[in-house]
Design an enzyme around this catalytic site. Structure first.
Site, PDB file in Angstrom:
ATOM      1  N   ASP A 217     -26.604  37.801  13.862  1.00 41.15           N
ATOM      2  CA  ASP A 217     -26.708  37.099  12.577  1.00 41.15           C
ATOM      3  C   ASP A 217     -28.050  36.360  12.539  1.00 41.15           C
ATOM      4  O   ASP A 217     -29.004  36.816  13.139  1.00 41.15           O
ATOM      5  CB  ASP A 217     -25.500  36.165  12.401  1.00 41.15           C
ATOM      6  CG  ASP A 217     -25.171  35.912  10.926  1.00 41.15           C
ATOM      7  OD1 ASP A 217     -26.104  35.789  10.133  1.00 41.15           O
ATOM      8  OD2 ASP A 217     -23.983  35.829  10.586  1.00 41.15           O
ATOM      9  N   HIS A 240     -30.763  38.413  11.673  1.00 41.38           N
ATOM     10  CA  HIS A 240     -30.964  38.322  10.227  1.00 41.38           C
ATOM     11  C   HIS A 240     -32.140  37.418   9.853  1.00 41.38           C
ATOM     12  O   HIS A 240     -32.288  37.017   8.716  1.00 41.38           O
ATOM     13  CB  HIS A 240     -29.680  37.825   9.537  1.00 41.38           C
ATOM     14  CG  HIS A 240     -28.535  38.790   9.652  1.00 41.38           C
ATOM     15  ND1 HIS A 240     -27.309  38.568   9.087  1.00 41.38           N
ATOM     16  CD2 HIS A 240     -28.449  39.993  10.290  1.00 41.38           C
ATOM     17  CE1 HIS A 240     -26.503  39.603   9.370  1.00 41.38           C
ATOM     18  NE2 HIS A 240     -27.173  40.465  10.101  1.00 41.38           N
TER      19      HIS A 240
END
Ligand SMILES: *[C@@H]1O[C@H](CO)[C@@H](O)[C@H](O)[C@H]1NC(C)=O
Length: 392
Positions: A217, A240
């Site tokens: 993430d 991310h």
């Protein structure tokens, strides 16, 4: 020779005094509280006893975790303490591998209301695999525990720590003042759900230096109420990217102000630098942000502002974000985009982004200039601009 016994008694007294001085100075080895580095024996209580001793020490103290693999269940190191405490870790602290073992707790290792605590060295093994399997199977899973959390803590240093396979976020800084995170590594597989590297919120004066973040993430996620955050020399990817947000989910929400990211390399990440807000009414804001000297290697969306976040199109009554984004500078950002559109400013119609500055941007897609997208954004640009600016 008549003096000798006298001398010897004195010598003994001296040794005894030195011994007590040394133990007062507070060096608490978890082994002497019964911890076992065999990965099987639950060392939670010994760690808590070591903490209690250190926390009551009238002088600065050190808790030492030697080499070995120490199994720890959910644990809370509570302050305030009488003096500063250093956690020196040479070994590995291991979470229970069954995801159910932490129940519905939202922390594994939690420091709460502490002041002047340093965590130096060591490895945290969050044993996340069984929790991720639960999440990806769509079952009803517990909330998921970050590996290490600091809540309401001041004057914290986390240095040289490696965190692997956290169930959820590796390191959470929440409600803190004056925190230095340096030479930390956070590593989890590309596809592990919600394994943010470092999450900061409701905190002032956090510095993140020289960290390597390879996660499933966000590398760093920045939540409401973050002021004066300085980040430098980061390596991010997979993951991310560095994300301010999601913000603006609540109407009354604290803003994000004075954030700098300088000198960072993004490799194969989904985003580079992203500001993301819910498409909902909110009094939140994002201002005085600087992104400077960043390299993008094959990053899907190198520069993103997205003010239309509304998963499944649910709960966003007006579909416009109330979060005011202003004074964001992007300077000296270069490298390659994995998609054609390397720059995307998708701002709110009710609260357009203002004072956005672009300076010396060179992002290529397949060896050609990438493109940019602008909606409800105002600002200025100077220097080399690839893609060309689409701002008004
Ligand atoms: C902005 O944050 C930095 C730390 O990154 C701090 O040194 C500086 O004083 C802050 N500026 C303001 C105006 O608060």
């Amino acid at each position: 020779m008549a003096n000798f016994p006298f001398f010897s008694t004195h010598f003994c007294l001296l040794l005894i005094t030195l011994f007590f001085k040394a133990s007062n100075a507070g060096n608490y080895n978890v082994l002497s509280f019964g911890a076992k580095g065999n990965e099987r024996t639950d060392s939670t209580v010994p760690f808590l006893k070591a903490w209690a001793s250190a926390c009551n020490s009238p002088t600065p103290s050190t808790i030492y975790v030697p080499k070995g693999r120490f199994l720890i269940k959910g644990i809370v190191f509570k302050g305030p303490c009488k003096n500063q405490i250093t956690f020196r870790i040479d070994g590995t602290v291991v979470a229970p591998s069954d995801y159910r073992a932490l129940g519905n707790s939202d922390s594994w290792i939690l420091f709460s209301k502490v002041n002047k605590v340093s965590v130096v060295g060591g490895t945290l093994d969050g044993k996340g695999a069984s929790y991720w399997a639960c999440k990806t199977s769509g079952k009803n899973c517990p909330v998921g525990a970050p590996s290490m959390t600091f809540n309401w803590a001041n004057n914290i240093v986390i240095s040289g720590l490696t965190s692997i396979n956290s169930r959820q976020t590796h390191l959470v800084i929440n409600g803190c003042n004056n925190v230095v995170v340096q030479n930390v590594k956070a590593i989890a597989p590309d596809q592990s759900p919600n394994t943010d590297g470092i999450h900061v919120q409701t905190s002032k004066g956090v510095t993140i230096i020289g960290c390597t973040l390879q996660t499933g993430d966000d590398c760093v996620s920045i939540g409401p109420g973050t002021y004066n955050l300085f980040m430098t020399n980061l390596k991010c990817g997979p993951g991310h990217g560095v994300s301010i947000g999601s913000l603006g989910k609540e109407l009354k929400e604290a803003g994000v102000q004075n954030i700098t990211l300088k000198n960072a390399i993004f490799s194969g990440s989904d985003n580079g630098i992203r500001i993301k807000t819910w498409a909902r009414p909110s009094k939140g804001f994002v201002r005085n942000i600087v992104f400077d000297n960043l390299i993008m290697n094959n990053v899907e969306n190198p520069i993103v502002i997205d003010q239309h976040y509304c998963p499944d199109n649910k709960g966003c009554p007006r579909q416009n974000s109330g979060v005011q984004i202003s004074k964001v500078t992007y300077r000296n950002i270069r490298g390659t985009s994995a998609t054609l559109e390397a720059v995307s400013f998708d701002c709110s119609i009710t609260n357009p982004c203002t004072d956005i500055k672009l300076q010396d941007i060179k992002l290529l897609y397949k060896n050609k200039a990438a493109t940019s997208y602008c909606k409800n954004v105002r600002g200025s640009s100077t220097g080399i601009l690839m893609p060309r600016s689409c701002m008004l």
